[in-house]
Enzyme design. Structure first.
Site, PDB file in Angstrom:
ATOM      1  N   HIS A 193       0.855  -1.189   0.000  1.00  0.00           N
ATOM      2  CA  HIS A 193       0.000   0.000   0.000  1.00  0.00           C
ATOM      3  C   HIS A 193       0.890   1.238   0.000  1.00  0.00           C
ATOM      4  O   HIS A 193       2.106   1.137   0.164  1.00  0.00           O
ATOM      5  CB  HIS A 193      -0.897   0.027   1.248  1.00  0.00           C
ATOM      6  CG  HIS A 193      -1.808  -1.161   1.380  1.00  0.00           C
ATOM      7  ND1 HIS A 193      -2.958  -1.287   0.654  1.00  0.00           N
ATOM      8  CD2 HIS A 193      -1.728  -2.287   2.150  1.00  0.00           C
ATOM      9  CE1 HIS A 193      -3.566  -2.437   0.981  1.00  0.00           C
ATOM     10  NE2 HIS A 193      -2.822  -3.067   1.882  1.00  0.00           N
ATOM     11  N   ASP A 248      -1.508   8.832  -0.426  1.00  0.00           N
ATOM     12  CA  ASP A 248      -1.524  10.113  -1.134  1.00  0.00           C
ATOM     13  C   ASP A 248      -2.357  11.051  -0.274  1.00  0.00           C
ATOM     14  O   ASP A 248      -3.555  10.832  -0.090  1.00  0.00           O
ATOM     15  CB  ASP A 248      -2.166   9.904  -2.525  1.00  0.00           C
ATOM     16  CG  ASP A 248      -2.539  11.205  -3.248  1.00  0.00           C
ATOM     17  OD1 ASP A 248      -2.454  12.291  -2.637  1.00  0.00           O
ATOM     18  OD2 ASP A 248      -2.939  11.122  -4.422  1.00  0.00           O
ATOM     19  N   HIS A 302      -3.900  14.698   0.167  1.00  0.00           N
ATOM     20  CA  HIS A 302      -4.192  15.881  -0.652  1.00  0.00           C
ATOM     21  C   HIS A 302      -3.644  17.160  -0.026  1.00  0.00           C
ATOM     22  O   HIS A 302      -3.650  18.210  -0.664  1.00  0.00           O
ATOM     23  CB  HIS A 302      -5.698  15.995  -0.887  1.00  0.00           C
ATOM     24  CG  HIS A 302      -6.258  14.905  -1.759  1.00  0.00           C
ATOM     25  ND1 HIS A 302      -7.593  14.798  -2.068  1.00  0.00           N
ATOM     26  CD2 HIS A 302      -5.646  13.876  -2.401  1.00  0.00           C
ATOM     27  CE1 HIS A 302      -7.798  13.744  -2.846  1.00  0.00           C
ATOM     28  NE2 HIS A 302      -6.622  13.157  -3.058  1.00  0.00           N
ATOM     29  N   HIS A 345      -5.699   9.044   0.832  1.00  0.00           N
ATOM     30  CA  HIS A 345      -6.152   7.727   0.373  1.00  0.00           C
ATOM     31  C   HIS A 345      -4.964   6.920  -0.120  1.00  0.00           C
ATOM     32  O   HIS A 345      -3.891   7.456  -0.367  1.00  0.00           O
ATOM     33  CB  HIS A 345      -7.198   7.876  -0.739  1.00  0.00           C
ATOM     34  CG  HIS A 345      -6.693   8.580  -1.963  1.00  0.00           C
ATOM     35  ND1 HIS A 345      -6.050   7.924  -2.991  1.00  0.00           N
ATOM     36  CD2 HIS A 345      -6.714   9.890  -2.299  1.00  0.00           C
ATOM     37  CE1 HIS A 345      -5.703   8.809  -3.918  1.00  0.00           C
ATOM     38  NE2 HIS A 345      -6.088  10.008  -3.527  1.00  0.00           N
ATOM     39  N   CYS A 346      -5.185   5.632  -0.274  1.00  0.00           N
ATOM     40  CA  CYS A 346      -4.158   4.774  -0.841  1.00  0.00           C
ATOM     41  C   CYS A 346      -4.169   4.982  -2.356  1.00  0.00           C
ATOM     42  O   CYS A 346      -5.209   5.219  -2.954  1.00  0.00           O
ATOM     43  CB  CYS A 346      -4.460   3.321  -0.514  1.00  0.00           C
ATOM     44  SG  CYS A 346      -3.180   2.193  -1.092  1.00  0.00           S
ATOM     45  N   HIS A 361      -8.349  -0.251  -3.923  1.00  0.00           N
ATOM     46  CA  HIS A 361      -7.836   0.076  -2.582  1.00  0.00           C
ATOM     47  C   HIS A 361      -8.760   1.088  -1.897  1.00  0.00           C
ATOM     48  O   HIS A 361      -9.027   0.996  -0.701  1.00  0.00           O
ATOM     49  CB  HIS A 361      -6.403   0.609  -2.665  1.00  0.00           C
ATOM     50  CG  HIS A 361      -5.400  -0.482  -2.889  1.00  0.00           C
ATOM     51  ND1 HIS A 361      -4.506  -0.890  -1.925  1.00  0.00           N
ATOM     52  CD2 HIS A 361      -5.161  -1.268  -3.963  1.00  0.00           C
ATOM     53  CE1 HIS A 361      -3.749  -1.867  -2.398  1.00  0.00           C
ATOM     54  NE2 HIS A 361      -4.132  -2.121  -3.648  1.00  0.00           N
ATOM     55  N   MET A 380      -9.722   2.495   2.029  1.00  0.00           N
ATOM     56  CA  MET A 380      -8.440   3.165   2.303  1.00  0.00           C
ATOM     57  C   MET A 380      -8.505   4.670   2.055  1.00  0.00           C
ATOM     58  O   MET A 380      -7.963   5.182   1.073  1.00  0.00           O
ATOM     59  CB  MET A 380      -7.323   2.529   1.479  1.00  0.00           C
ATOM     60  CG  MET A 380      -7.120   1.082   1.878  1.00  0.00           C
ATOM     61  SD  MET A 380      -5.520   0.432   1.350  1.00  0.00           S
ATOM     62  CE  MET A 380      -4.439   1.041   2.632  1.00  0.00           C
ATOM     63  N   HIS A 388     -26.632  16.327   3.783  1.00  0.00           N
ATOM     64  CA  HIS A 388     -27.767  17.074   4.324  1.00  0.00           C
ATOM     65  C   HIS A 388     -28.079  16.572   5.732  1.00  0.00           C
ATOM     66  O   HIS A 388     -27.936  15.390   6.013  1.00  0.00           O
ATOM     67  CB  HIS A 388     -28.973  16.839   3.390  1.00  0.00           C
ATOM     68  CG  HIS A 388     -30.245  17.458   3.857  1.00  0.00           C
ATOM     69  ND1 HIS A 388     -30.533  18.782   3.678  1.00  0.00           N
ATOM     70  CD2 HIS A 388     -31.327  16.924   4.499  1.00  0.00           C
ATOM     71  CE1 HIS A 388     -31.736  19.047   4.193  1.00  0.00           C
ATOM     72  NE2 HIS A 388     -32.235  17.937   4.690  1.00  0.00           N
ATOM     73  N   GLU A 427     -23.010  30.611   3.965  1.00  0.00           N
ATOM     74  CA  GLU A 427     -23.870  30.591   5.141  1.00  0.00           C
ATOM     75  C   GLU A 427     -25.280  30.171   4.758  1.00  0.00           C
ATOM     76  O   GLU A 427     -25.701  30.370   3.627  1.00  0.00           O
ATOM     77  CB  GLU A 427     -23.881  31.970   5.801  1.00  0.00           C
ATOM     78  CG  GLU A 427     -22.498  32.324   6.336  1.00  0.00           C
ATOM     79  CD  GLU A 427     -22.477  33.623   7.127  1.00  0.00           C
ATOM     80  OE1 GLU A 427     -23.451  34.381   7.057  1.00  0.00           O
ATOM     81  OE2 GLU A 427     -21.463  33.850   7.803  1.00  0.00           O
ATOM     82  N   THR A 452     -27.992  21.807   1.783  1.00  0.00           N
ATOM     83  CA  THR A 452     -27.336  20.582   1.326  1.00  0.00           C
ATOM     84  C   THR A 452     -26.024  21.003   0.689  1.00  0.00           C
ATOM     85  O   THR A 452     -26.017  21.930  -0.125  1.00  0.00           O
ATOM     86  CB  THR A 452     -28.216  19.880   0.265  1.00  0.00           C
ATOM     87  OG1 THR A 452     -29.469  19.565   0.866  1.00  0.00           O
ATOM     88  CG2 THR A 452     -27.576  18.612  -0.261  1.00  0.00           C
ATOM     89  N   HIS A 472     -28.456  13.100   0.332  1.00  0.00           N
ATOM     90  CA  HIS A 472     -29.820  13.378  -0.133  1.00  0.00           C
ATOM     91  C   HIS A 472     -30.103  12.781  -1.518  1.00  0.00           C
ATOM     92  O   HIS A 472     -31.193  12.960  -2.067  1.00  0.00           O
ATOM     93  CB  HIS A 472     -30.108  14.880  -0.090  1.00  0.00           C
ATOM     94  CG  HIS A 472     -31.533  15.198   0.250  1.00  0.00           C
ATOM     95  ND1 HIS A 472     -32.594  14.804  -0.543  1.00  0.00           N
ATOM     96  CD2 HIS A 472     -32.088  15.838   1.307  1.00  0.00           C
ATOM     97  CE1 HIS A 472     -33.721  15.224   0.008  1.00  0.00           C
ATOM     98  NE2 HIS A 472     -33.445  15.851   1.131  1.00  0.00           N
TER      99      HIS A 472
HETATM  100 CU   LIG Z   1      -3.792   0.233  -0.398  1.00  0.00          CU
END
Ligand SMILES: [Cu+2]
Length: 487
Positions: free
Chosen positions: A123, A126, A128, A163-164, A172, A177, A269, A288, A292, A318
Site C-alpha cells: 500500500h 496520497d 491531498h 487515500h491509498c 484500494h 483506504m 444534508h 452561510e 445541502t 440526499h
Molecule cells: Cu492500499
C-alpha cells in the site's frame, strides 16, 4: 544634583530594562509568523494524536508549528458491513475512514507508514494536503512487514482527503483506504462545542445489499458505479442508535465531512437543521445558511451549526435511495429543553397519506427468488429475524422497538401485537392502513406491504415476539404460508 540625576538615570535604566526584557519575551511568543508558510520555523517535536472516527484530536489552538510525527499502520481486517454481512476492509489505522490527522500550517510532518506483517498487499498514501509528487504516494509504497518514511511541510490550510494510491487504485479506495487530514490556520479554527469526523464511501459486493456472509469486492459493479452500499464511517448504522453522535441544545457542532468515494459524490444534508456555515470543499470560502452541500469524491467540507431544539437529526446523502436503501444515514441526538418558539411538535397527523391512504406495495425484488439459509432452531430464527428487522423494520419501528410517537407504533410491549399473532403476520404480509390503537394511543397511518419470504416473516416476527418484553411467541414458516393463502 549630581547624585539626584544619577539616581534618576539609574531608575530610568532599570525601568527601560524591565520594559525591554518584558517586551522581548512577549515578542518571542507572539511574533507574527511569516506570511509564507514555508518560512514558518518549527519549534520542537510532537507525536501526532490520531483518532478513529467519529472522534477528532484536540484543536491546535495556539501551539507553534512543530515537527509532527505521524505513525500510521495499514491493517487489512474483517469487519461488519451490516448485520450478518462481513467484508474484508483495508484500513489506515484499523478504522474506515482511517485515523484523523490534525495539523497546523507550518508543521513539518514526518510520516511513518507501516504495513502490518499479516497484510497481503503493498500500500501507500496520497495526502491531498501535501505539495509534492503523488501527494506522498511515490515515496510511501510499502510491502507487508515494512515501514516507509517521508516528510512534508504543511503549506495550505483546509480539510483534505488522504487515500491509498496503489494499483488498482479504485479497489484500494473501495475497500476503505481513505481518511481526513485537517490543516488549521495559525491560532486554530474558532472554538466550538462539539467536533465530529464523518466520511462517506461507496462499497461494491458480490451479493446484493443485505446478502448474508463474507462478501467479496465486485470489480465489475465498481467499474459500473453500481454501489450496493453507500455508508457513513464504513458500515450501515455506524452512527445510528447507541452509536449516534450527540450534542446538547445551545451547542455549536462542527462536522468534518469527507467523501472517500471511490465513485459517488455526496449531497450531504442534515434533516431538520440548516448549516450556519459551510467551508465549501474544505477550503477558506465560507457559505452561510446552506441546506445541502455537495462533497465530491476525494473532497471534504467543514459544516457548522448551532443546535436549538432537542431530537434526533438524521444525516443523509440526499440522493435519497442511498440513505434509506443503501445505508447512507447517520444520527445526531440532541438533548435539552424544548423551544416552542422554534419548533412545536405535532400539529397535524396523517401527512404521509398523500398517496391515497391505501396499503402501498413496495416494488418487487428478487427477495423470494434468492436461495436463503433456513433457520434450524428458535434461537437461529431469532438471530436471523434480528437481521431482517435491522434491514427492514428498524427505520420505522426503531432499534428498541419503541417506534416514534404519533407516527410509528411501538412493537415493544405492544398490546396490539401480543393480542393476535395471525393479525401481526397479516400486517407484515399485506401492510396496514387506517386507525389502530396500540397501548392506548391511536395511530392512523400506513405501513407498506413487506416483500419478504415466509421464512423471513416467521423469523422477524419470532424476533419481535421474543424481544422487549413481548409474549415470547414463536412464528413458524407454516403459519406464514397459510396466512399468505387466505388472501
Ligand atoms: Cu492500499
Amino acid at each position: 544634583m549630581e547624585t539626584k540625576n544619577n539616581i534618576k538615570s539609574l531608575i530610568l535604566t532599570l525601568m527601560l530594562g524591565v520594559i525591554v526584557t518584558g517586551c522581548s519575551r512577549s515578542v518571542a511568543d507572539d511574533r507574527p509568523e511569516p506570511a509564507d508558510p514555508s518560512q514558518i520555523e518549527v519549534v520542537g517535536e510532537l507525536e501526532a494524536d490520531l483518532t478513529s472516527p467519529p472522534m477528532v484530536p484536540p484543536p491546535v489552538v495556539k501551539r507553534p508549528a512543530k515537527k509532527l510525527i505521524v505513525n500510521m499502520e495499514v491493517l487489512e481486517k474483517e469487519m461488519e458491513m451490516t448485520d450478518g454481512v462481513k467484508y474484508i476492509y483495508w484500513t489506515f489505522g484499523g478504522s474506515v475512514p482511517g485515523s484523523f490527522i490534525r495539523t497546523r500550517v507550518g508543521d513539518e510532518v514526518e510520516f511513518h507508514l507501516k504495513n502490518h506483517p499479516d497484510n497481503k498487499l503493498p500500500h501507500n498514501i496520497d495526502l491531498h494536503a501535501v505539495t509534492g509528487p503523488g501527494g506522498g504516494a511515490t515515496s510511501s509504497f510499502v510491502a507487508p512487514g515494512h515501514e516507509t518514511q517521508f516528510s512534508f511541510k504543511v503549506l495550505n490550510e483546509g480539510l483534505y482527503v488522504y487515500h491509498c494510491a496503489t494499483a488498482p487504485v479504485g479497489m484500494h479506495i473501495a475497500n476503505g483506504m481513505y481518511g481526513l487530514i485537517l490543516v488549521e490556520p495559525a491560532g486554530g479554527l474558532p472554538p466550538v462545542d462539539k467536533e465530529y469526523y464523518i466520511m462517506q464511501g461507496d462499497f461494491y459486493t458480490k451479493g446484493e445489499y443485505g446478502k448474508r456472509g463474507l462478501q467479496p469486492f465486485d470489480m465489475n459493479k465498481a467499474i459500473d458505479e453500481k454501489a450496493d452500499y453507500v455508508v457513513f464511517n464504513g458500515s450501515v448504522g455506524a452512527l445510528t442508535g447507541d452509536k449516534a453522535i450527540t450534542a446538547n441544545v445551545g451547542e455549536t457542532v462542527r462536522l468534518f465531512v469527507g467523501n472517500g468515494g471511490p465513485n459517488l459524490v455526496s449531497s450531504f444534508h442534515v434533516i431538520g437543521e440548516i448549516f450556519d456555515k459551510v467551508h465549501i470543499e474544505g477550503g477558506d470560502l465560507i457559505n452561510e445558511n446552506v441546506q445541502t452541500t455537495l462533497i465530491p469524491a476525494g473532497g471534504a467540507a467543514i459544516v457548522e451549526f448551532k443546535v436549538d431544539v432537542p431530537g434526533t437529526f438524521i444525516l443523509v446523502d440526499h440522493s435519497i435511495f442511498r440513505a434509506f436503501n443503501k445505508g447512507a444515514l447517520a444520527m445526531l441526538n440532541v438533548k435539552g429543553e424544548e423551544n416552542k418558539v422554534i419548533y412545536s411538535g405535532t400539529e397535524q397527523t396523517g401527512i404521509y397519506e398523500h398517496e391515497g391512504g391505501g396499503a402501498q406495495e413496495m416494488p418487487t425484488s428478487e427477495a423470494s427468488e434468492k436461495p436463503e439459509e433456513l433457520a434450524s432452531s428458535v434461537k437461529e430464527q431469532i438471530e436471523f429475524g434480528k437481521q431482517v428487522y435491522s434491514r427492514t423494520c428498524l427505520a420505522c419501528h426503531q432499534a428498541n422497538g419503541e417506534g416514534i410517537a404519533e407516527a410509528f407504533p411501538p412493537l415493544a410491549k405492544s398490546d396490539y401485537l401480543n393480542a393476535d399473532v395471525n393479525r401481526a403476520i397479516d400486517i407484515v404480509l399485506h401492510g396496514k392502513s387506517g386507525k389502530l390503537v396500540v397501548n392506548g394511543k391511536e395511530y392512523n397511518s400506513v405501513m407498506t406491504k413487506q416483500v419478504l419470504s415466509d421464512d423471513e416473516v416467521a423469523n422477524v416476527l419470532t424476533y419481535v415476539y421474543n424481544s422487549w418484553g413481548n409474549s415470547g411467541k414463536v412464528v413458524s414458516p407454516e403459519m406464514v404460508r397459510s396466512a399468505r393463502h387466505v388472501n
